[in-house]
Motif scaffolding. Structure first.
Motif, PDB file in Angstrom:
ATOM      1  N   GLN A 166       0.821  -1.207   0.000  1.00 27.01           N
ATOM      2  CA  GLN A 166       0.000   0.000   0.000  1.00 27.01           C
ATOM      3  C   GLN A 166       0.856   1.259   0.000  1.00 27.01           C
ATOM      4  O   GLN A 166       2.002   1.274   0.469  1.00 27.01           O
ATOM      5  CB  GLN A 166      -0.927   0.012   1.217  1.00 27.01           C
ATOM      6  N   SER A 167       0.287   2.325  -0.519  1.00 31.34           N
ATOM      7  CA  SER A 167       0.987   3.596  -0.575  1.00 31.34           C
ATOM      8  C   SER A 167       1.343   4.064   0.836  1.00 31.34           C
ATOM      9  O   SER A 167       0.508   4.028   1.740  1.00 31.34           O
ATOM     10  CB  SER A 167       0.101   4.637  -1.260  1.00 31.34           C
ATOM     11  N   GLY A 168       2.556   4.486   1.022  1.00 21.86           N
ATOM     12  CA  GLY A 168       3.009   4.927   2.335  1.00 21.86           C
ATOM     13  C   GLY A 168       3.494   3.822   3.230  1.00 21.86           C
ATOM     14  O   GLY A 168       4.052   4.090   4.307  1.00 21.86           O
ATOM     15  N   GLY A 169       3.304   2.579   2.828  1.00 18.66           N
ATOM     16  CA  GLY A 169       3.779   1.444   3.598  1.00 18.66           C
ATOM     17  C   GLY A 169       2.928   1.153   4.823  1.00 18.66           C
ATOM     18  O   GLY A 169       1.859   1.719   5.023  1.00 18.66           O
ATOM     19  N   VAL A 170       3.425   0.244   5.652  1.00 19.25           N
ATOM     20  CA  VAL A 170       2.767  -0.150   6.900  1.00 19.25           C
ATOM     21  C   VAL A 170       3.671   0.275   8.054  1.00 19.25           C
ATOM     22  O   VAL A 170       4.872   0.013   8.033  1.00 19.25           O
ATOM     23  CB  VAL A 170       2.525  -1.666   6.948  1.00 19.25           C
ATOM     24  N   LYS A 171       3.077   0.945   9.054  1.00 20.67           N
ATOM     25  CA  LYS A 171       3.859   1.429  10.188  1.00 20.67           C
ATOM     26  C   LYS A 171       3.651   0.516  11.397  1.00 20.67           C
ATOM     27  O   LYS A 171       2.518   0.182  11.738  1.00 20.67           O
ATOM     28  CB  LYS A 171       3.473   2.861  10.543  1.00 20.67           C
ATOM     29  N   TYR A 172       4.772   0.112  12.016  1.00 24.79           N
ATOM     30  CA  TYR A 172       4.744  -0.660  13.254  1.00 24.79           C
ATOM     31  C   TYR A 172       5.369   0.185  14.366  1.00 24.79           C
ATOM     32  O   TYR A 172       6.487   0.710  14.206  1.00 24.79           O
ATOM     33  CB  TYR A 172       5.519  -1.973  13.104  1.00 24.79           C
TER      34      TYR A 172
END
Length: 487
Positions: free
Chosen positions: A99-105
Motif C-alpha cells: 500500500q501507498s506509504g507502507g505499513v507502520k509498526y
C-alpha cells in the motif's frame, strides 16, 4: 559490550510468527527495536526478505518478475523484538505491505514509554553477484495427470492398470519455453497413443503442440532430460539394444539434432529405473551420465560431449554402493560439468518400501563419500519422514532421484523421497546439509508406495537470470517452481 541471547516465541494464530528476545544480563528496559531481520510471508507461503535501513525504514525485497501488489496484499510479518517490547498493530493480522506509504509498526519498550516507529515498504531486489546462487523460489503451476490430459482418476487405486493411470513412468524435460512429457508406460502399451509424448507450456502447463521427432521412432526414446541451458535431450536405443543415440531439441517444433552414437545400451533395464543426466551445454561441452546394469559396485556410464559431438567411448563411475539391492534404484548427478566433478548419489538400500531405505551421498572424483544427507533431515524439513525416507516398493521405482544444477555460479541438489502416503522433494545445498529455500520444501499427499516414483528436471537461464524446476510425482502430476537471483 555485554552478550545477548535470544529466546524464540511463536504466535500460531493465522500462521504468523513473532519472535521476542530475552537477555541474560541487566540490559536496560527502554530499548524499542526490531532486531536482526524482518520478513513477510504471503498467502501462498512465499517468504520475502527485507532490510532495515536508515530512519527505521524496512524495505521488503521483491523480484522484478513478480507483481508486488499481488504478492504483498495480505502478508504476515516475521521479526524479532528487543527484550520486553511490544508492537502494534498486531503482527498476527495480515497487512497490505504494497500500500501507498507502507505499513507502520510502533514498538514500545519494556518501560512502557520509549517508542520507535518503523515504516515497512517494498522495493525491487538487487541482482545477486555471480557465485551466490539464487534468493527466492517462487511456487509455479501444478497440474495432476488428468488436468494434463491423461485418462484416469487421481487417487483411484482400483484402476485396471496403475502403470498407465497415474504412474505413466514419466520422464519430462525442459525445451526452451516448453516442457516435453514422455510416458514410457504408454509407449510400451501402444506406441501410436497420443499420450506417449506431450508438450506443455512451461509456465501454464497448458497443451502446446507436439514434439518434432524427425526420423526418430517414439518407441526407441528411452529417456529424456535437459542440459544446463534448457535443451531437451533424448537417449534413443533402437530395438537391437546395442547402441545409444543422443539427440537434442532447442524448441519442440525444431528438428532433432544428433549428438552422436555410442556402442552401449545406456538404458539397460526393462523397469522404471533407467535414468541419465546431462551436465553442461549439449551443443558445446558436456558430460552425459547414465545408470549401467545393476551391480554391487554401483556402476554408471559417463561419456563426454565436445563441440556438440559425442565421444566414441565411455568411462565408468563407481559409487561404491550396490545398485542391485533394495528397489534396484541408483542415480548419479555431477555437481558441475568439469572433467573431474564430485557426484550426488541417490541410492535405495535395505528393504524396499521401508523406512530408511532412501539415502543420498556426495562422492568425490576419487570415489570417496564426503557428505551424507543427514538422517534428521525430516526434522528440519517436515514433521514426517522425508530425508532418509521410503523407497518405492516396486523394483525399479525412481526414488531417491537426485539432480544437481549450478544456478548463478552456485550448485544445488534436488532430492526426492517420501513415505507410503507422501511424496517429498527438496532443493538442498551441494553438501546436502541445508534447505536452499523455504518454498523448496515440497510435500504432497498420495499413496505412492507402489508408484514408479519421481523425475526431476531443471535448467538455468542466462538471459533471465533465473532457474526453472519441474518435478513429476507418479500417481499425481507435475509441479513447477522458479528461482530468481535477486537480493
Amino acid at each position: 559490550m555485554k552478550k545477548l541471547s535470544f529466546k524464540l516465541y511463536s504466535i500460531l494464530v493465522l500462521g504468523c510468527v513473532l519472535l521476542f528476545s530475552a537477555c541474560n544480563d541487566d540490559k536496560s528496559d527502554n530499548e524499542a527495536k526490531i532486531i536482526t531481520s524482518f520478513k513477510v510471508k504471503n498467502t501462498s507461503g512465499t517468504v520475502f526478505n527485507a532490510s532495515i535501513g536508515d530512519n527505521n525504514v524496512i524495505t521488503i525485497k521483491v523480484s522484478p518478475y513478480l507483481d508486488a501488489e499481488k504478492e504483498l496484499n495480505s502478508a504476515l510479518p516475521i521479526f524479532y523484538l528487543s527484550k520486553g517490547a511490544t508492537v502494534t498493530p498486531d503482527p498476527a493480522v495480515p497487512q497490505n505491505f504494497a500500500q501507498s506509504g507502507g505499513v507502520k509498526y510502533t514498538v514500545t519498550a519494556e518501560d512502557g514509554k520509549t517508542q520507535t516507529v518503523y515504516t515497512v515498504v517494498w522495493g525491487i531486489s538487487d541482482q545477486l553477484p555471480y557465485g551466490e546462487g539464487f534468493s527466492y523460489a517462487e511456487i509455479g503451476t501444478a497440474k495432476d495427470f488428468v488436468e494434463l490430459g491423461y485418462p484416469g482418476e487421481v487417487k483411484n487405486f482400483d484402476l485396471p492398470d496403475s502403470k498407465l493411470y497415474g504412474d505413466l513412468q514419466m520422464y519430462h524435460a525442459y525445451c526452451g519455453d516448453y516442457i516435453v512429457l514422455l510416458s514410457r508406460a504408454y509407449i510400451n502399451a501402444d506406441a501410436s497413443s497420443p499420450y506417449c509424448v506431450k508438450v506443455v507450456d512451461k509456465n501454464t502447463l497448458n497443451a502446446a503442440g507436439a514434439l518434432n521427432l524427425g526420423s526418430i521412432s517414439v518407441s526407441d526414446i528411452r529417456m529424456i532430460t535437459s542440459d544446463y541451458k534448457g535443451r531437451c535431450v533424448a537417449a534413443v536405443v533402437p530395438d537391437a539394444g546395442n547402441e545409444t543415440r543422443f539427440f537434442y531439441w532447442t524448441t519442440p517444433t525444431g528438428a532433432p539434432v544428433s549428438v552422436g552414437t555410442i556402442a552401449v545400451n545406456m538404458a539397460p533395464n526393462t523397469d522404471g529405473s533407467n535414468n541419465f543426466q546431462v551436465a553442461g551445454d549439449i551443443t558445446d561441452n558436456a558430460w552425459i551420465t547414465a545408470l549401467a546394469p545393476r551391480g554391487p559396485k554401483g556402476e554408471h556410464y559417463r561419456v563426454k560431449v565436445t563441440g556438440g559431438r559425442l565421444a566414441s567411448d565411455y568411462s565408468i563411475v563407481e559409487t561404491g554402493y550396490s545398485s542391485g539391492d533394495c528397489s534396484g534404484f541408483q542415480m548419479i548427478s555431477p555437481l558441475n560439468d568439469s572433467d573431474r566433478p564430485s557426484f550426488a548419489v541417490g541410492d535405495s538400500e535395505g528393504t524396499a518400501g521401508a523406512a530408511n531405505s532412501n539415502h543420498c551421498y556426495i562422492i568425490s572424483p576419487a570415489g570417496a563419500t564426503v557428505n551424507i544427507m543427514p538422517g534428521y533431515w525430516q526434522n528440519i524439513l517436515q514433521a514426517w519422514w522425508v530425508g532418509t525416507g521410503f523407497s518405492t516398493a516396486r523394483t525399479g521405482g525412481r526414488s531417491p532421484v537426485v539432480s544437481a544444477l549450478p544456478i548463478n555460479g552456485k550448485t544445488y541438489v534436488t532430492v526426492t523421497s517420501g513415505t507410503a502416503w507422501w511424496f517429498a522433494a527438496a532443493v538442498l545445498s551441494s553438501d546436502l546439509q541445508s534447505l536452499a529455500h523455504e518454498n523448496l520444501n515440497i510435500a504432497v499427499s498420495v499413496n505412492r508406495n507402489w508408484s514408479f516414483g519421481e523425475w526431476v528436471d531443471w535448467y538455468w537461464s542466462d538471459d533471465n537470470n533465473e532457474a526453472y524446476l519441474a518435478i513429476w510425482f507418479g500417481r499425481l502430476g507435475l509441479f513447477t517452481y522458479k528461482m530468481t537471483c535477486f537480493e
